[in-house]
Design a protein around this motif. Structure first.
Motif, short mmCIF file in Angstrom:
data_model
loop_
_atom_site.label_atom_id
_atom_site.label_comp_id
_atom_site.label_asym_id
_atom_site.label_seq_id
_atom_site.Cartn_x
_atom_site.Cartn_y
_atom_site.Cartn_z
N ILE A 146 36.48 48.31 3.13
CA ILE A 146 35.82 47.84 4.35
C ILE A 146 36.71 48.06 5.56
N LEU A 149 36.44 51.68 6.49
CA LEU A 149 35.17 51.91 7.19
C LEU A 149 35.20 51.30 8.58
N GLY A 150 35.76 50.11 8.67
CA GLY A 150 35.79 49.42 9.95
C GLY A 150 36.55 50.21 11.00
N GLN A 153 34.65 52.67 13.01
CA GLN A 153 33.92 52.21 14.19
C GLN A 153 34.89 51.97 15.34
N GLN A 157 38.23 46.38 15.38
CA GLN A 157 37.26 45.61 14.62
C GLN A 157 37.92 44.96 13.39
N TYR A 201 35.34 56.91 1.32
CA TYR A 201 34.83 56.14 2.47
C TYR A 201 35.35 56.70 3.79
N ARG A 205 33.06 59.99 5.09
CA ARG A 205 32.11 59.48 6.06
C ARG A 205 32.45 59.91 7.48
N PRO A 224 41.64 68.62 -7.67
CA PRO A 224 40.26 69.04 -7.41
C PRO A 224 39.82 68.83 -5.96
N THR C 153 39.71 73.27 -12.24
CA THR C 153 38.32 72.84 -12.24
C THR C 153 37.34 73.97 -12.51
N LEU D 77 28.08 48.36 10.00
CA LEU D 77 29.41 48.62 9.46
C LEU D 77 29.51 48.13 8.02
N ARG D 78 28.89 46.99 7.80
CA ARG D 78 28.95 46.42 6.45
C ARG D 78 27.81 45.44 6.30
N VAL D 97 30.03 44.30 1.55
CA VAL D 97 30.18 45.66 1.03
C VAL D 97 30.08 46.63 2.21
N PRO D 98 30.70 47.78 2.11
CA PRO D 98 30.65 48.74 3.21
C PRO D 98 29.24 49.26 3.43
N ALA D 133 30.07 46.43 14.42
CA ALA D 133 31.50 46.37 14.71
C ALA D 133 31.87 45.02 15.32
N PRO D 135 31.42 41.37 15.05
CA PRO D 135 30.89 40.50 13.98
C PRO D 135 29.84 39.51 14.46
#
Lengths: 292, 271, 269, 409
Positions: A146, A149-150, A153, A157, A201, A205, A224, C153, D77-78, D97-98, D133, D135
């Motif tokens: 998370i 991912l945060g 943004q 955050q 992630y 992303r 790989p 691979t 975001l999540r 969760v993401p 982003a 909250p």
């Protein structure tokens, strides 16, 4: 002919003695061994080297003390290269014991950068590295997926403040750096499965350039991703760290380690070869005598 | 009877554990955890047998007057000291008569060993008196010294500074050095055994040589060697490991089945 | 660093060297280190198993009961069962009742054998079988960028893993002599096994040498402390102890060489 | 008429005002949109079910991701998941969760005193927030539920394992019974096993002891149990030849079992008076301290034969090299894959992996013990066939076949 038989049946204590002498000598002396640079390490170096002054590199310190021997040298070489070239760095630590590692690295590298030094023939003046101007350490936050991912943004955050408690908006170097879009390279130096999160992630992303520094045992399973182009390079174990130290012309602990490893391996190979020479010479002689 | 009941127990508990794997319910899980605790507790109780065996064998060495038998004193005094440290901790700032107590007890252990090892009755009596006296002295010290105390049910002893020192400066250096001897043994084993006697030995030798040269810059085609060793680790090595794993899995299941069904009884004594 | 700490550090280096001397031959110093570590480590594990095994698993569970009720009034009275079984192990101290100890031993083996069957079947057989059912990368059969058989691979490598695994399994067949086609497949299997073993042997060398480098590092660090005059507790005793150990070592080495030469002159005469 | 103008005028005014009102609201609307635009769409199609194949106390929540996750405003975001035991709340956060994820496994504790405790057989209600982003900007879904969680009595994900165990068990039983009935089972000779007897003979000739190392496994490891059978065989021969046997052990239970095994072997050989209990003794439970002691024994007692059977870790090479220094014949067998190369290199004979188990059956010299070897061979053959068929199935996209073999934990 007796010589060959001797080659075969040498007392193993000679092997021990030679190995001890070579290891102690290599450890105590300061010569350097030629290190073969693999393309997957070269590409990381080229990427950093090609960045202009003022670019931003995110270094994720995701390891703890038991992987320190292999991974610390990578951090040292990479971060020193960045700071010498006046590239700004953002540090994150997504493993529990990461902050300790990171603080130690920052302290040591700051110390090293404050002195004048020459790398690859280019003289760099020593300079003061300032927290908040040259680097920003964001610290540890749980739930790494998370957090990764945060940060895609906005950095502020998941991290409203940096590790030292300064609100991120007040950190001078973070002005204008909102998320990965302003970061030129992400390097994850990791001894565990946080790497997977950075790949799927983070890179998956947000599509930034990602390079990995991994422990020796982990390395094989990440090749790989190199083939599929998801990562730009891998530094694997002590070997990868030594290659990076060589590229940055900043010999450290990994090169010290390799200085022992290479001659030690050569001694072992030498003994294997000697044994086989003796073996074949002996066999050949027996055959000849049998015929005669 | 003496043999039938144990085999019955093996069968009942074995079968239960096999089917427990497929029953995720809380009740079955509770039994599973309870039984695992049994194993742990039985194992720890058995440690007393182990320590007794260590004591007996050490004394036996002294009794037989074997060369180096006297080193057994070091083993047992070391064992005793570590245990004493682990159950005691200082209660104030100083240690009081703690080290006197440790010394008295160590001397008591030594005289107990001499007692068991000596054969003629005069000496036996002397050592019995000595160990008895030392024991009484040690108990008295333990009772009247307030600077330290016993902690049997709480782990204060683990923080005893002597316990930590013995761990850091005796155990760890020796164990780590023992481990590091592998660096030499791996070299001598390679020298001794890597001879191209036949096809199999040659394959072993070549694969090892190739992987060992994976970072050697002096050989031609060094980069190719590095790639090849990476490939060796990921392709043939993986295939070999997978085949062995499958065989081992079936071997374990087969052997365990024979144990549970009472076909294989070699592990249980007779009479 | 204080003087007593330095003494302990020196003792650590001393036992390191004692252990190292085993490389030359079995000698009194090694015997000292060996007997010491056997005792100390046995004691260490007694303490660890007591504090981290017996106390939480047994005593803490029974502590709300009273011993004079046999702990049967404890809320976890069932934990008296393992305690009794554990005591049955002690029947081995007696000659006449030692057969009682087979009960806990039988339970121990029965429980662990039963535990192993489904677990090993699942992890080592079923999951491996499923892992072998892969889609082969036909598009990149000979490597991802052009012709490169060393691509891990590539489809070629995948097929080789499959073939290698199956032939190595064939090698382990017990019911059939290794003859004919079967024998040839088995031979390929043992080749794969040997290549795999050689590779993992070669790969391990680096890790093992690192262990020795770590020991070297510790020893050199000790030397550093001995001559570190910035240390606030530093005194002339530090280097004195350093040199005492070094001289002692050199003395022993000289003694060994002299005895070796003497022995040799005796045998040659 | 006058009124008509008035009405028309009013109507006009009304119309105009409505037009004016219509032009005015767009402005107000755009302001509102400005702030609602920040709020992502809520998740949809939420489903809560009891997590199958578990001990209870767990719920799986699934949903369709918000329209603004990976599309639309792309600002999710999540997802944060909340639960409560009553419809009206209060709702507690149980995890996040993401973005991009449509499933959350709420795995609670089974301990009632734990803060993460989730009760079984109780109505549970869930809510999911799509969080941006910032909250504070989040959209909460409707309350979902009730759902009840409970433990199951059978784990369907493990059916392939059950089938495999049952088939293998039946195969073993079949071969054991047919061996009992007197059917001869052929097993090819295995190199290392044949060597055991020779090596014991050699020790007798040289008048030197035999060292048997059971490894670092506990009596709970099947490899160690297999090793006990081999030890029994070795001890019997040792008793017959009147050689000395040394068995240093790492685990007290292993020591006790080994003592029983050796004792009964001496009985079988008809020499119970020669049995000394201390030949099987305990050393220590520390890996390298154990190795240090065994290495010392090797160099002092100079065993003619060293047998290593069981579980071995990094100490394998330390033992085997010292043994070869002591001039012993060495026979090893382990199921610890990482150590097999070292034994192969340093020992005279090595039983690779399952050969250890085969040896325990083979050396027992009882035909019914060989039954399981036959069963293993059949299982391996089946494995090879299934792997090939499965590979073809995977490549011809016949996924029904491959999923048959999938074990879900």
């Amino acid at each position: 002919m007796e010589l060959f038989e001797r080659l075969m049946k040498l007392d193993r204590r000679w092997v021990f003695l030679l190995l001890i002498i070579v290891c102690v000598w290599a450890y105590a002396s300061s010569f350097s061994v030629p290190i073969l640079v693999m393309p997957e390490v070269q590409s990381i170096y080229d990427k950093v080297e090609g960045l202009p002054e003022g670019s931003v590199v995110l270094v994720a310190i995701d390891y703890d003390p038991n992987n320190l021997a292999e991974l610390h040298p990578m951090t040292y070489a990479l971060v020193e290269q960045c700071w010498r070239k006046k590239i700004k760095t953002i540090f994150t630590a997504l493993s529990m014991n990461g902050p300790g590692m990171c603080v130690q690295a920052i302290r040591d590298i700051t110390d090293s950068v404050s002195r004048d030094k020459e790398y690859n023939g280019v003289m760099y003046k020593g300079r003061e590295v300032v927290n908040g101007v040259d680097y920003c350490f964001l610290g540890y936050k749980p739930y790494y997926a998370i957090v990764i991912l945060g940060m895609g943004q906005a950095f502020n955050q998941p991290y409203p403040t940096d590790y030292y408690g300064t609100p991120l908006d007040e950190v001078p170097m973070m002005r204008g750096i909102i998320n990965y879009d302003q970061v030129d390279l992400v390097v994850d130096i990791s001894g565990g499965n946080i790497t997977d999160a950075w790949i799927s992630y983070g890179q998956g992303r947000f599509g930034f350039d990602l390079a990995l520094g991994l422990t020796g045992v982990m390395t094989a399973q990440y090749y790989p991703y190199l083939g599929s182009g998801q990562i730009i390079g891998i530094m694997g174990g002590l070997l990868g760290a030594a290659q990076y130290e060589k590229l940055t012309d900043n010999p450290g602990r990994a090169k010290d380690g390799m200085r022992v490893q290479l001659p030690a391996h050569l001694v072992i190979i030498l003994f294997i070869v000697m044994g086989n020479v003796g073996f074949f010479a002996n066999k050949w002689r027996m055959k000849r005598e049998g015929r005669a | 009877m003496r043999r039938q009941i144990p085999f019955g127990l093996v069968f009942i508990f074995g079968i239960f554990m096999v089917f427990q794997f497929f029953v995720p319910h809380e009740k079955s899980e509770w039994v599973y955890e309870f039984l695992l605790d049994w194993i742990i507790v039985i194992g720890i109780f058995a440690l007393a047998l182990g320590i007794w065996s260590l004591f007996k064998v050490s004394v036996e060495k002294i009794k037989q007057g074997k060369e180096g038998g006297n080193y057994s004193y070091i083993t047992l005094v070391g064992l005793y000291m570590m245990m004493a440290f682990g159950f005691t901790q200082q209660t104030g700032d100083g240690w009081g008569l703690y080290f006197l107590w440790i010394m008295l007890c160590s001397a008591c252990i030594v005289s107990l060993m001499r007692l068991r090892a000596s054969t003629d009755s005069g000496k036996k009596r002397m050592w019995a008196l000595a160990s008895g006296g030392l024991l009484v002295a040690a108990v008295l010290v333990a009772i009247f010294d307030d600077a330290w105390a016993f902690f049997l049910y709480t782990p204060e002893g683990l923080e005893n500074s002597m316990f930590e020192i013995f761990f850091d400066h005796i155990m760890m250096p020796i164990l780590a050095t023992m481990f590091s001897l592998l660096a030499f043994y791996i070299a001598s084993a390679a020298y001794r055994a890597f001879r191209a006697r036949n096809v199999l030995a040659s394959l072993l030798l070549l694969a090892a040589l190739l992987v060992m040269s994976r970072f050697n810059p002096f050989i031609p085609g060094a980069e190719y060697v590095a790639n090849a060793s990476n490939w060796l680790m990921n392709v043939p090595n993986l295939a070999a490991q997978r085949a062995i794993v499958i065989g081992i899995g079936l071997g374990i299941v087969g052997t365990a089945l024979k144990i549970i069904l009472g076909i294989e009884r070699g592990y249980m004594g007779r009479g | 660093m204080e003087f007593t700490s330095f003494l302990w550090l020196t003792f650590g280096v001393f036992v390191t060297l004692c252990t190292m001397s085993f490389l030359y031959k079995d000698n009194p110093f090694y015997k000292f280190a060996e007997h010491l570590v056997v005792g100390v480590s046995a004691g260490y594990f007694v303490i660890i198993l007591w504090h981290q095994g017996l106390v939480p698993k047994l005593f803490q569970r029974l502590e709300d009961g009273d011993w004079y009720f046999g702990y049967l009034n404890s809320s976890h009275w069932e934990y008296m069962i393992p305690a009794i079984l554990g005591c049955l192990m002690w029947a081995r101290f007696s000659k006449n009742y030692s057969w009682l100890s087979r009960w806990p031993m039988a339970l121990y083996i029965g429980i662990s054998a039963g535990l192993a069957i489904p677990l090993e079947m699942s992890n080592k057989v079923n999951k491996q079988l499923h892992a072998m059912m892969v889609e082969i990368d036909w598009a990149n059969f000979f490597g991802h960028d052009g012709f490169n058989l060393l691509d891990v691979t590539s489809g070629f490598s995948q097929v080789l893993i499959m073939v290698g695994t199956i032939s190595a399994i064939v090698y382990f067949f017990f019911s059939k002599e290794h003859t004919g086609v079967f024998g040839r497949v088995a031979t390929f299997g043992i080749w794969i096994l040997m290549i795999g073993f050689g590779a993992s042997f070669g790969f391990t060398v680096m890790a093992r040498i690192s262990l020795f480098i770590n020991r070297l590092q510790d020893t050199f660090d000790w030397g550093g402390v001995a001559f570190d005059s910035t240390n606030q507790h530093y005194s002339g005793m530090f280097p004195a102890i350093f040199w005492a150990l070094i001289l002692f070592m050199i003395g022993y080495v000289v003694y060994e060489i002299v005895t070796y030469l003497k022995q040799r002159s005796v045998t040659t005469q | 008429m006058k009124h008509r103008f008035l009405i028309v005028g009013l109507l006009l005014l009304f119309g105009l005002s409505s037009v004016w009102a219509q032009t005015e609201p767009p402005e107000a609307d755009s302001m509102v949109v400005d702030s609602t635009e920040l709020f992502p769409a809520a998740v949809s199609d939420v489903q809560v079910v009891d997590k199958p194949n578990d001990h209870g106390h767990a719920v799986i929540v699934t949903w369709e991701t918000s329209a603004d996750d990976g599309g639309g405003k792309n600002n999710v975001l999540r997802y944060e998941i909340f639960y409560s035991t009553s419809f009206d709340g209060p709702f507690d956060s149980v995890g996040a969760v993401p973005a991009g994820t449509g499933e959350f496994r709420h795995i609670g504790s089974k301990e009632p005193l734990d803060s993460a405790f989730v009760p079984d057989y109780t109505d549970l209600f869930y809510q999911i927030d799509a969080v941006t982003a910032d909250p504070t900007i989040r959209t909460t879904s409707d309350v979902l539920g009730p759902v009840q969680c409970s433990g199951q009595w059978f784990n369907t994900g493990r059916i392939p394992v059950l089938v495999a165990v049952l088939i293998f068990g039946l195969l073993t039983a079949f071969f054991v019974l047919s061996a009992k009935r007197g059917k001869k089972l052929y097993v090819r000779p295995i190199g290392g096993i044949e060597a055991v007897d020779d090596a014991i003979g050699r020790a007798t000739e040289m008048g030197r002891p035999i060292l048997y190392v059971l490894g670092l496994g506990s009596a709970a490891d099947v490899a160690t149990i297999a090793s006990f059978t081999i030890l029994g065989r070795v001890a019997k021969r040792v008793a017959e030849y009147q050689t000395e046997l040394i068995v240093p052990t790492y685990d007290p239970i292993v020591m006790s079992v080994a003592q029983e095994v050796v004792k009964s072997s001496y009985f079988d050989a008809g020499r119970p008076e020669d049995y000394k209990e201390d030949c099987v003794h305990f050393v220590t439970q520390s890996q390298f301290a154990y190795v240090a002691a065994v290495n010392g024994i090797m160099l002092r007692e100079l065993p003619a034969t060293c047998v290593y059977m069981g579980k071995f870790f990094a100490e394998s090479l330390l033992l085997a090299e010292t043994g070869s220094l002591a001039g012993s014949i060495q026979i090893s067998g382990t199921d610890e894959i990482a150590q097999i190369p070292f034994f192969i290199v340093a020992c005279d004979y090595t039983l690779i992996g399952e050969e250890l188990y085969a040896a325990s059956a083979y050396l027992g010299r009882e035909p019914k013990l060989l039954g399981s070897l036959k069963a293993q061979d059949f299982a391996k053959a089946a494995f090879v066939v299934l792997a090939i068929v499965g590979l073809l199935a995977a490549n011809f996209e016949w996924s029904e076949f491959t999923t048959l073999f999938q074990v879900i934990d």
